[in-house]
Motif scaffolding. Structure first.
Motif, PDB file in Angstrom:
ATOM      1  N   THR A 106      -3.805  -6.181-102.025  1.00 39.96           N
ATOM      2  CA  THR A 106      -2.678  -5.323-102.347  1.00 39.96           C
ATOM      3  C   THR A 106      -2.266  -4.522-101.128  1.00 39.96           C
ATOM      4  N   TYR A 107      -1.197  -3.767-101.269  1.00 38.27           N
ATOM      5  CA  TYR A 107      -0.728  -2.891-100.196  1.00 38.27           C
ATOM      6  C   TYR A 107      -1.528  -1.594-100.202  1.00 38.27           C
ATOM      7  N   CYS A 129      -2.265  -6.355 -97.852  1.00 42.12           N
ATOM      8  CA  CYS A 129      -0.992  -6.927 -97.405  1.00 42.12           C
ATOM      9  C   CYS A 129      -0.154  -5.831 -96.763  1.00 42.12           C
ATOM     10  N   HIS A 161      11.750 -11.943-108.939  1.00 43.93           N
ATOM     11  CA  HIS A 161      11.440 -10.519-108.821  1.00 43.93           C
ATOM     12  C   HIS A 161      11.989  -9.747-110.022  1.00 43.93           C
ATOM     13  N   ASP A 220       1.767 -15.243-106.435  1.00 44.65           N
ATOM     14  CA  ASP A 220       2.822 -14.379-105.917  1.00 44.65           C
ATOM     15  C   ASP A 220       2.555 -12.986-106.494  1.00 44.65           C
ATOM     16  N   ALA A 221       3.274 -11.988-106.009  1.00 49.15           N
ATOM     17  CA  ALA A 221       2.987 -10.607-106.393  1.00 49.15           C
ATOM     18  C   ALA A 221       3.031 -10.433-107.908  1.00 49.15           C
ATOM     19  N   ASN A 237       3.406  -7.744-109.480  1.00 47.47           N
ATOM     20  CA  ASN A 237       4.306  -6.677-109.931  1.00 47.47           C
ATOM     21  C   ASN A 237       5.735  -7.182-110.113  1.00 47.47           C
ATOM     22  N   LEU A 293      -2.496 -11.087-106.184  1.00 48.69           N
ATOM     23  CA  LEU A 293      -1.730 -10.314-105.215  1.00 48.69           C
ATOM     24  C   LEU A 293      -0.932  -9.190-105.883  1.00 48.69           C
ATOM     25  N   MET A 294      -1.171  -7.969-105.419  1.00 49.83           N
ATOM     26  CA  MET A 294      -0.356  -6.804-105.732  1.00 49.83           C
ATOM     27  C   MET A 294      -0.096  -6.579-107.221  1.00 49.83           C
TER      28      MET A 294
END
Length: 605
Positions: free
Chosen positions: A59-60, A99, A253, A326-327, A329, A355-356
């Motif tokens: 994650t970020y 990330c 997204h 893929d993310a 979120n 991821l995230m």
């Protein structure tokens, strides 16, 4: 000089030359080396369940310093993760990866990025106790319109530009240099290359991120970039977005796209680039939050589909590497299930790296509860952790997780890297229309207005204007990004007083977004109405010309980097001859399926 069309005979001959096989590529090892097996087994044996589950997440984090972020970044970390510093996020959640993004303030300069990477690695390794594992640091460095590393990093054209050049060698060079610069600052996993085949001109999320609309071309260039990243630069390539995001009309997204390809169409269009990536030894493949009923009629997005990830990707295509989502979120993966269920379902489907997630603590605890309840077994967790650890070992992280900060400063933006950017960019420019014979332009003392879409980070309008000034023109830069009627009227008045106008457009075809992109169409129409020569340049999607009636001079750069704008100015003045050819078909605006410009079209002079 007289403009000439690249003929079909020339196109076939050139394709045969440029798509010749690149040197042999190493496949992902079927069996790990003795040293790798020993390190992975020993490390896994000493890890607690919480540490293993932590390895699954990337994650970020907020801040440019591992232990000393700004007050604003401390507050952001506290709100998102319950602790204040990036180092504390790593320690609390035993994260397997981080990330980097500009918006999370991770990316400033080579020195800062390298120091941040070292600080995060020290937090991950702690006192060196057994069971502590180095991080896999990643970022979206696709190049072109999606890049994270700021200047002085080498900024290459993106995938569709490389598709226009038709050169696997250039694609490999781009990946090689990009990977070397990322590795120098501690980033070992660029989320690239894009393996999606963009057969939908209305695709709102892929577009120029794809190499093009021909599966063979996309497969060739995907394989070349896998080789450049992994064999040359020694970073982990990530082919994305499986099972293929190229024919969507919805952005994952913000929604859940559905692709209605038949199984035969999927095999012919979407699968070839992933098959080639696997053959080239790609270490990681990213999932797509899309539904393809022909592959799985359940309605679940591919990220959560055992049929697609375990059945098709692992079973049919034989992929043995790391599957990264893929993310999590993104709306596409959250549309059907709650955030607590998504990470568990992704693991049950066959994913390895998560991821995230929108709530890291919720996601981690959900996986731990799933193990406690028996919905997931610890053996299943171990399978993914083994793949992740093996990938880290092959990246050299077990031996040398830290980077040399001074070497990073010397490597990023090195003169030979920037020279490679120019060599790769020049053959990508595509001249689509030159009916009035305006181009090429002689150097002259003329007045030139440069206007249209602009970017604060790259300043393409100012870059093009400066190029004209350097060649003796009196150039005026007037950015007009999504202009109002007042700005359009003022630009037209200015254009009428100049000898020539160059106008940049960016996704002028897309009027479905919040910003009224049709204002770009009105700007171009107003400039044409002056009766003065107008050169229109698409700095993103080449499809814009279908929505700009009356345009007689049109070029496509596919990106707005400074190198792309420099290539443009030199081509406008005849200092180089455009050699790029459309890697996609440009349809007419009516949506009837009629073709305005065919695949392979391109002019030169």
């Amino acid at each position: 000089m007289q403009t000439r069309l690249v003929t079909a005979t020339t196109l076939v001959a050139t394709l045969a030359a440029t798509l010749a096989p690149i040197p042999a590529q190493a496949a992902t090892p079927v069996r790990p080396s003795t040293a790798e097996h020993g390190w992975v087994t020993s490390t896994l044996r000493h890890m607690s369940l919480e540490q293993k589950v932590g390895q699954l997440f990337s994650t970020y984090v907020y801040g440019g310093d591992a232990t000393g972020p700004t007050a604003a970044d401390r507050a952001a970390n506290l709100a998102a993760f319950g602790v204040e510093t990036p180092a504390e996020v790593i320690e609390r959640y035993h994260l397997g990866g981080v990330c980097y993004f500009s918006w999370s303030h991770n990316l400033d300069s080579p020195r800062q990025i390298a120091a941040l990477s070292n600080g995060l690695q020290r937090a991950a390794l702690g006192d060196g106790a057994k069971g502590r594992v180095p991080l896999l640091i990643s970022t979206d460095q696709e190049q072109g319109t999606v890049l994270r590393m700021p200047s002085p990093a080498a900024q290459f054209p993106g995938a569709m530009a490389l598709g226009a050049a038709r050169s696997p060698r250039a694609a490999r060079t781009s990946a090689d240099v990009t990977g070397r610069e990322l590795r120098a600052v501690g980033i070992r996993q660029p989320y690239a290359p894009i393996a999606d085949v963009n057969v939908n001109a209305g695709n709102p999320v892929i577009g120029v991120r794809s190499f093009g609309a021909d599966p063979t071309l996309v497969a060739d260039l995907t394989a070349a970039q896998v080789t450049g990243f992994q064999d040359d630069a020694r970073v982990t390539a990530v082919a994305k977005h499986f099972p293929g995001h190229g024919d969507t009309a919805t952005d994952s997204h913000t929604g859940l796209p559905v692709i209605n390809h038949s199984r035969a169409e999927w095999d012919r269009i979407d699968a070839p680039p992933f098959r080639r990536a696997i053959k080239a030894g790609v270490e990681s493949i990213m999932t797509a939050h899309i539904v393809i009923p022909a592959l799985d009629p359940s309605g679940d997005p591919a990220t959560l589909s055992p049929t697609i990830l375990t059945g098709v990707l692992r079973g049919e295509l034989g992929f043995r590497g790391v599957i990264v989502t893929d993310a999590l979120n993104m709306a596409g993966v959250r549309a059907k299930y709650g955030d607590e269920r998504v990470p568990v379902l992704a693991l049950k489907a066959g994913a390895d790296q998560l991821l995230m997630p929108p709530d890291l603590a919720l996601a981690r605890d959900a996986v731990l509860r799933a193990v406690a309840s028996g919905e997931l077994t610890e053996r299943r967790i171990d399978e993914s952790v083994r793949r992740i650890l093996g990938m880290k070992y092959r990246q050299g992280l077990a031996r040398s997780p830290l980077v040399d900060v001074e070497e990073a400063v010397r490597t990023v933006g090195a003169p030979e890297h920037l020279a490679a950017v120019t060599r790769v960019t020049d053959p990508t420019l595509t001249a689509v229309r030159n009916d009035a014979g305006v181009l090429p332009l002689p150097r002259a003392d003329r007045s030139v207005l440069v206007t249209g879409w602009d970017s604060a980070a790259f300043a393409p309008v100012a870059t093009v204007a400066a190029g004209f000034t350097a060649r003796g023109a009196r150039a005026t830069a007037r950015p007009a990004t999504l202009p109002s009627d007042t700005v359009i009227a003022a630009a037209a008045t200015q254009a009428a007083a100049h000898d020539l106008t160059v106008v940049l457009v960016n996704k002028a075809w897309d009027t479905t977004v919040t910003d009224p992109r049709a204002t770009q169409q009105r700007l171009v129409a107003a400039l044409l109405a002056t009766g003065k020569p107008v050169v229109v340049v698409a700095v993103r999607d080449p499809y814009d010309i279908a929505y700009l009636p009356g345009v007689t001079t049109y070029l496509a750069t596919y990106s707005y980097t400074r190198a792309a704008m420099d290539t443009l100015v030199r081509a406008l003045h005849g200092e180089l001859s455009p050699s790029g050819r459309l890697p996609v078909t440009i349809p007419t605006a009516e949506g009837t399926g009629s073709v305005l410009y065919p695949y392979g079209h391109g002019l030169s002079w």
